[in-house]
Design a protein around this motif. Structure first.
Motif, PDB file in Angstrom:
ATOM      1  N   PHE A  82       2.828 -59.343 -23.404  1.00 16.53           N
ATOM      2  CA  PHE A  82       2.487 -59.864 -22.083  1.00 16.53           C
ATOM      3  C   PHE A  82       3.456 -59.229 -21.087  1.00 16.53           C
ATOM      4  O   PHE A  82       4.671 -59.367 -21.229  1.00 16.53           O
ATOM      5  CB  PHE A  82       2.638 -61.393 -22.099  1.00 16.53           C
ATOM      6  N   VAL A  83       2.920 -58.505 -20.111  1.00 19.95           N
ATOM      7  CA  VAL A  83       3.746 -57.773 -19.137  1.00 19.95           C
ATOM      8  C   VAL A  83       3.473 -58.324 -17.748  1.00 19.95           C
ATOM      9  O   VAL A  83       2.312 -58.484 -17.352  1.00 19.95           O
ATOM     10  CB  VAL A  83       3.416 -56.261 -19.165  1.00 19.95           C
ATOM     11  N   HIS A  84       4.550 -58.616 -16.998  1.00 17.86           N
ATOM     12  CA  HIS A  84       4.362 -59.102 -15.630  1.00 17.86           C
ATOM     13  C   HIS A  84       5.493 -58.602 -14.736  1.00 17.86           C
ATOM     14  O   HIS A  84       6.612 -58.385 -15.190  1.00 17.86           O
ATOM     15  CB  HIS A  84       4.279 -60.635 -15.588  1.00 17.86           C
ATOM     16  N   PRO A  85       5.180 -58.441 -13.436  1.00 16.74           N
ATOM     17  CA  PRO A  85       6.224 -58.074 -12.480  1.00 16.74           C
ATOM     18  C   PRO A  85       7.026 -59.305 -12.084  1.00 16.74           C
ATOM     19  O   PRO A  85       6.596 -60.442 -12.304  1.00 16.74           O
ATOM     20  CB  PRO A  85       5.423 -57.549 -11.283  1.00 16.74           C
ATOM     21  N   ASN A  86       8.162 -59.075 -11.481  1.00 17.12           N
ATOM     22  CA  ASN A  86       8.978 -60.133 -10.890  1.00 17.12           C
ATOM     23  C   ASN A  86       9.116 -59.846  -9.403  1.00 17.12           C
ATOM     24  O   ASN A  86       9.834 -58.918  -9.010  1.00 17.12           O
ATOM     25  CB  ASN A  86      10.345 -60.213 -11.565  1.00 17.12           C
ATOM     26  N   THR A  87       8.382 -60.625  -8.601  1.00 19.37           N
ATOM     27  CA  THR A  87       8.385 -60.440  -7.153  1.00 19.37           C
ATOM     28  C   THR A  87       9.025 -61.604  -6.415  1.00 19.37           C
ATOM     29  O   THR A  87       9.079 -61.594  -5.194  1.00 19.37           O
ATOM     30  CB  THR A  87       6.948 -60.283  -6.618  1.00 19.37           C
ATOM     31  N   GLY A  88       9.459 -62.612  -7.167  1.00 22.75           N
ATOM     32  CA  GLY A  88      10.006 -63.805  -6.545  1.00 22.75           C
ATOM     33  C   GLY A  88       9.039 -64.970  -6.558  1.00 22.75           C
ATOM     34  O   GLY A  88       9.390 -66.083  -6.169  1.00 22.75           O
ATOM     35  N   ASP A  89       7.806 -64.739  -6.998  1.00 22.45           N
ATOM     36  CA  ASP A  89       6.812 -65.809  -7.122  1.00 22.45           C
ATOM     37  C   ASP A  89       6.377 -65.865  -8.584  1.00 22.45           C
ATOM     38  O   ASP A  89       5.380 -65.260  -8.983  1.00 22.45           O
ATOM     39  CB  ASP A  89       5.624 -65.541  -6.208  1.00 22.45           C
ATOM     40  N   ALA A  90       7.130 -66.599  -9.387  1.00 20.73           N
ATOM     41  CA  ALA A  90       6.918 -66.611 -10.837  1.00 20.73           C
ATOM     42  C   ALA A  90       5.516 -67.067 -11.220  1.00 20.73           C
ATOM     43  O   ALA A  90       4.903 -66.504 -12.133  1.00 20.73           O
ATOM     44  CB  ALA A  90       7.968 -67.482 -11.516  1.00 20.73           C
ATOM     45  N   LEU A  91       4.991 -68.080 -10.548  1.00 22.20           N
ATOM     46  CA  LEU A  91       3.659 -68.574 -10.881  1.00 22.20           C
ATOM     47  C   LEU A  91       2.610 -67.479 -10.691  1.00 22.20           C
ATOM     48  O   LEU A  91       1.823 -67.191 -11.598  1.00 22.20           O
ATOM     49  CB  LEU A  91       3.309 -69.810 -10.051  1.00 22.20           C
ATOM     50  N   VAL A  92       2.598 -66.868  -9.530  1.00 17.71           N
ATOM     51  CA  VAL A  92       1.610 -65.823  -9.245  1.00 17.71           C
ATOM     52  C   VAL A  92       1.838 -64.606 -10.148  1.00 17.71           C
ATOM     53  O   VAL A  92       0.882 -64.014 -10.655  1.00 17.71           O
ATOM     54  CB  VAL A  92       1.645 -65.437  -7.749  1.00 17.71           C
ATOM     55  N   ASP A  93       3.088 -64.242 -10.371  1.00 12.63           N
ATOM     56  CA  ASP A  93       3.377 -63.095 -11.229  1.00 12.63           C
ATOM     57  C   ASP A  93       2.841 -63.305 -12.644  1.00 12.63           C
ATOM     58  O   ASP A  93       2.285 -62.374 -13.243  1.00 12.63           O
ATOM     59  CB  ASP A  93       4.883 -62.818 -11.283  1.00 12.63           C
TER      60      ASP A  93
END
Length: 114
Positions: A82-93
């Motif tokens: 599972f790959v996700h970005p970290n933009t400061g919005d953990a739920l949306v990311d």
């Protein structure tokens, strides 16, 4: 949003009791191949945070995405990543901006809700 808003990426390698050996072997390959280009997280033999399976995390900079994610795609074996970005919005990311390598699984997003 601009891609400059991605601070870093997380790849979560999922495993269970039957695939622990595979997960450890992949971890060793990742550490050897990407030494100095990622940070390896702890090996969790229990669900942690929104992740419903056992897992460990690989943190890497945006400029390493094109090296690490394709390599994981080809070398993950029977493991799900599972790959996700970290933009400061953990739920949306985690909910809207994620990439699955292998079968997706339902996350426990309640731990990320505001």
């Amino acid at each position: 949003m601009d891609i400059d808003e991605i601070a870093d990426w997380h790849a979560h390698i999922y495993f269970d009791q039957d695939t622990t050996t595979d997960a450890l072997a992949l971890r060793a390959l990742i550490e050897a191949r990407f030494e100095g280009n990622m940070e390896m997280g702890r090996f969790h033999e229990k669900p942690v945070g929104p992740h419903p399976k056992w897992s460990y995390q690989v943190l890497f900079r945006p400029d390493r995405f094109a090296d690490i994610v394709p390599w994981l795609t080809l070398n993950r074996g029977r493991l799900t990543v599972f790959v996700h970005p970290n933009t400061g919005d953990a739920l949306v990311d985690h909910r809207d901006r994620a990439v699955w390598l292998g079968d997706s699984v339902a996350l426990d997003l309640s731990v990320l809700e505001r």
